[in-house]
Design a protein around this motif. Structure first.
Motif, short mmCIF file in Angstrom:
data_model
loop_
_atom_site.label_atom_id
_atom_site.label_comp_id
_atom_site.label_asym_id
_atom_site.label_seq_id
_atom_site.Cartn_x
_atom_site.Cartn_y
_atom_site.Cartn_z
N ARG A 87 10.14 -13.01 7.00
CA ARG A 87 9.19 -13.81 6.07
C ARG A 87 7.66 -14.01 6.86
NH1 ARG A 87 12.34 -17.28 2.91
NH2 ARG A 87 14.77 -16.87 3.44
N LYS A 88 7.65 -13.76 8.04
CA LYS A 88 6.37 -13.67 8.33
C LYS A 88 5.59 -12.35 8.26
CE LYS A 88 7.84 -16.86 12.18
NZ LYS A 88 8.99 -16.79 12.96
N LEU A 89 6.25 -11.42 8.16
CA LEU A 89 5.65 -10.21 7.99
C LEU A 89 6.55 -9.62 6.77
CD1 LEU A 89 3.65 -8.38 9.68
CD2 LEU A 89 5.53 -7.20 10.76
N VAL A 90 5.74 -9.46 5.70
CA VAL A 90 6.44 -8.87 4.59
C VAL A 90 5.78 -7.63 3.95
CG1 VAL A 90 7.05 -9.62 2.07
CG2 VAL A 90 6.70 -11.27 4.08
N PHE A 91 6.54 -6.76 3.66
CA PHE A 91 6.02 -5.41 3.19
C PHE A 91 6.45 -5.45 1.45
CE2 PHE A 91 6.10 -1.18 1.83
CZ PHE A 91 4.94 -0.57 2.13
N VAL A 92 5.46 -5.35 0.78
CA VAL A 92 5.97 -5.38 -0.78
C VAL A 92 5.63 -3.84 -1.13
CG1 VAL A 92 5.09 -6.08 -3.06
CG2 VAL A 92 4.78 -7.54 -1.28
N GLU A 93 6.75 -3.42 -1.67
CA GLU A 93 6.81 -1.93 -2.07
C GLU A 93 6.21 -1.62 -3.41
OE1 GLU A 93 10.82 -0.62 -2.11
OE2 GLU A 93 11.24 -1.24 -0.02
N ASP A 94 5.98 -0.42 -3.48
CA ASP A 94 5.36 0.08 -4.88
C ASP A 94 3.96 -0.51 -5.33
OD1 ASP A 94 7.42 1.94 -5.09
OD2 ASP A 94 8.74 0.49 -6.00
N TYR A 95 3.04 -0.53 -4.57
CA TYR A 95 1.76 -1.12 -4.79
C TYR A 95 1.25 -0.55 -5.82
CZ TYR A 95 -2.95 -2.70 -3.66
OH TYR A 95 -4.22 -3.32 -3.44
N GLY A 123 0.81 -1.13 0.01
CA GLY A 123 -0.10 0.21 -0.07
C GLY A 123 0.78 1.27 -0.09
N LYS A 124 0.26 2.30 -0.44
CA LYS A 124 1.05 3.60 -0.34
C LYS A 124 0.25 4.65 0.53
CE LYS A 124 3.02 3.53 -4.86
NZ LYS A 124 2.62 3.59 -6.33
N ALA A 125 0.84 5.64 1.19
CA ALA A 125 0.11 6.62 1.83
C ALA A 125 0.11 7.72 0.95
CB ALA A 125 0.89 6.89 3.16
N HIS A 126 -0.75 8.53 1.25
CA HIS A 126 -0.98 9.91 0.45
C HIS A 126 0.37 10.46 0.87
CE1 HIS A 126 -2.26 13.85 -0.57
NE2 HIS A 126 -3.04 13.34 -1.45
N PRO A 127 0.95 11.72 0.04
CA PRO A 127 2.10 12.30 0.57
C PRO A 127 1.77 12.90 1.74
CG PRO A 127 1.93 12.57 -1.92
CD PRO A 127 0.83 11.40 -1.59
N GLN A 128 0.53 13.57 1.86
CA GLN A 128 0.39 14.73 3.03
C GLN A 128 -0.44 13.70 4.07
OE1 GLN A 128 -1.87 17.78 0.90
NE2 GLN A 128 0.20 17.84 0.23
N ASP A 129 -0.38 12.27 4.15
CA ASP A 129 -0.97 11.46 5.00
C ASP A 129 0.28 11.08 6.03
OD1 ASP A 129 -2.27 9.66 6.71
OD2 ASP A 129 -2.77 8.19 5.30
#
Ligand SMILES: *Cc1c(COP(=O)(O)O)cnc(C)c1O
Length: 329
Positions: free
Chosen positions: A44-52, A17-23
């Motif tokens: 591996r249990k908690l993964v963050f995928v960039e550039d949604y 996911g992405k946050a709005h620049p002002q969020d």
């Protein structure tokens, strides 16, 4: 940590996911998730995928078992991604916000918490996180790992089928496009044509009418609402309602009177499943006061409430709510 690292029933969270620049708060949350995902024990249990983006979303909705959506009520605009997940066989685990109160039926996914509103945000977060953990530990994870002799999770598959059967037919882009078209685009297109003819003659007419209604609206008042005597109505009968409404210099044809009715819960005056019927003027006027009549069909037993509202009406006004004028009884 306990939920994630159960040896027999391991769980993996994938965030994207992405946050709005002002969020700022949103960006702060993502930072925390990324930090946690990199820390010892969570890898591996908690993964963050960039550039949604829509491509990553496509893989996610196809690949995951559960779609977790936990917005702060009532901030979720819709929750379209949950519909995409359902179309791909994923089960929704969501706060009852946006589309989920409409779609959730107890057999097609899970609801985190109830539809309560909280004054204290910290208390709300405690209650809802508790509900989420409880659902994960006692419902979601056990159902997923409950395998039959054939190795298949039959309860889970049952829920997937319920989810697809109850959601896909109602929450899809076909219906969206169709309703946008019939409810908004086509009427707006026709209105554009009609209002534009003769160098905007009707648009001018509508503008003048709106100005008149705005200046006269302060005189609009619901004087009284008459019901037949006795407060019990037999099932199957119609309840005939008469209202005297003061319109001042506005005419009966320039308003619409909605009779709103529905079951009320217990002692509250909150209507559930409200229905609206339109009241009809009897055409008589005395000193700016008009009489309107309407009926409430009584097709179910229970305690019912009703009220009326007055909205402006003009054949060229597409949405009676667009003028932000309303008088409630
Ligand atoms: C579906 C989708 C969204 C919308 O997600 P919601 O949960 O409905 O807010 C946003 N971005 C991408 C790339 C999507 O595919």
């Amino acid at each position: 940590m306990k939920i994630l690292s159960d040896k027999r029933r391991p769980v993996q969270f994938i965030f994207a996911g992405k946050a709005h620049p002002q969020d700022l708060l949103g960006k702060e949350i993502i930072k925390k998730v990324v930090h946690q995902a990199r820390s010892e024990g969570f890898r591996r249990k908690l993964v963050f995928v960039e550039d949604y983006d829509i491509n990553i979303a496509r893989y996610l909705v196809q690949g995951v078992d559960v779609w977790l959506n936990n917005p702060i009520r009532p901030m979720e605009a819709c929750g379209t991604s949950g519909m995409k997940a359902a179309a791909n066989g994923a089960l929704n685990l969501s706060i009852l916000d946006g589309w989920w109160p409409e779609a959730y039926d107890g057999s097609n996914g899970w609801a985190i918490g109830s539809e309560e509103e909280y004054d204290d945000p910290e208390y709300r977060d405690r209650v809802e996180s508790q509900s989420l953990y409880e659902l994960m530990e006692n419902k979601v994870v056990p159902l997923f790992f409950d395998r039959g002799p054939d190795g298949h999770p039959h309860g889970w598959i049952e829920m997937m089928k319920n989810s697809m059967a109850t959601i896909c037919g109602r929450f899809n882009s076909h219906r969206m496009i169709e309703e946008y078209m019939t409810d908004y685009y086509v009427p707006a297109g026709l209105a554009h044509q009609i209002l534009g003819e003769n160098r905007m003659a009707r648009a001018r007419e509508l503008r003048d009418w709106k100005q008149k209604i705005r200046s006269l609206w302060k005189d609009v008042k619901i004087l009284d609402l008459d019901l037949p005597s006795g407060d019990t109505v037999a099932l199957g009968e119609d309840l005939n309602v008469t209202a005297r409404i003061q319109l001042g210099n506005i005419r009966d044809q320039e308003v619409v009177i909605d009779l709103c009715h529905g079951r009320v819960e217990g002692d509250s005056d909150v209507m559930v499943k409200r229905s609206v019927t339109t009241m009809v003027s009897d055409g008589t006027e005395h000193d700016g006061v008009w009489v309107f009549k309407g009926t409430v069909p009584c097709r179910e037993t229970g305690i019912y409430g009703y009220t009326i509202r007055v909205l402006p009406f003009h054949p060229y006004l597409l949405n009676p709510l667009s003028m932000s004028l309303v008088a409630w009884g």
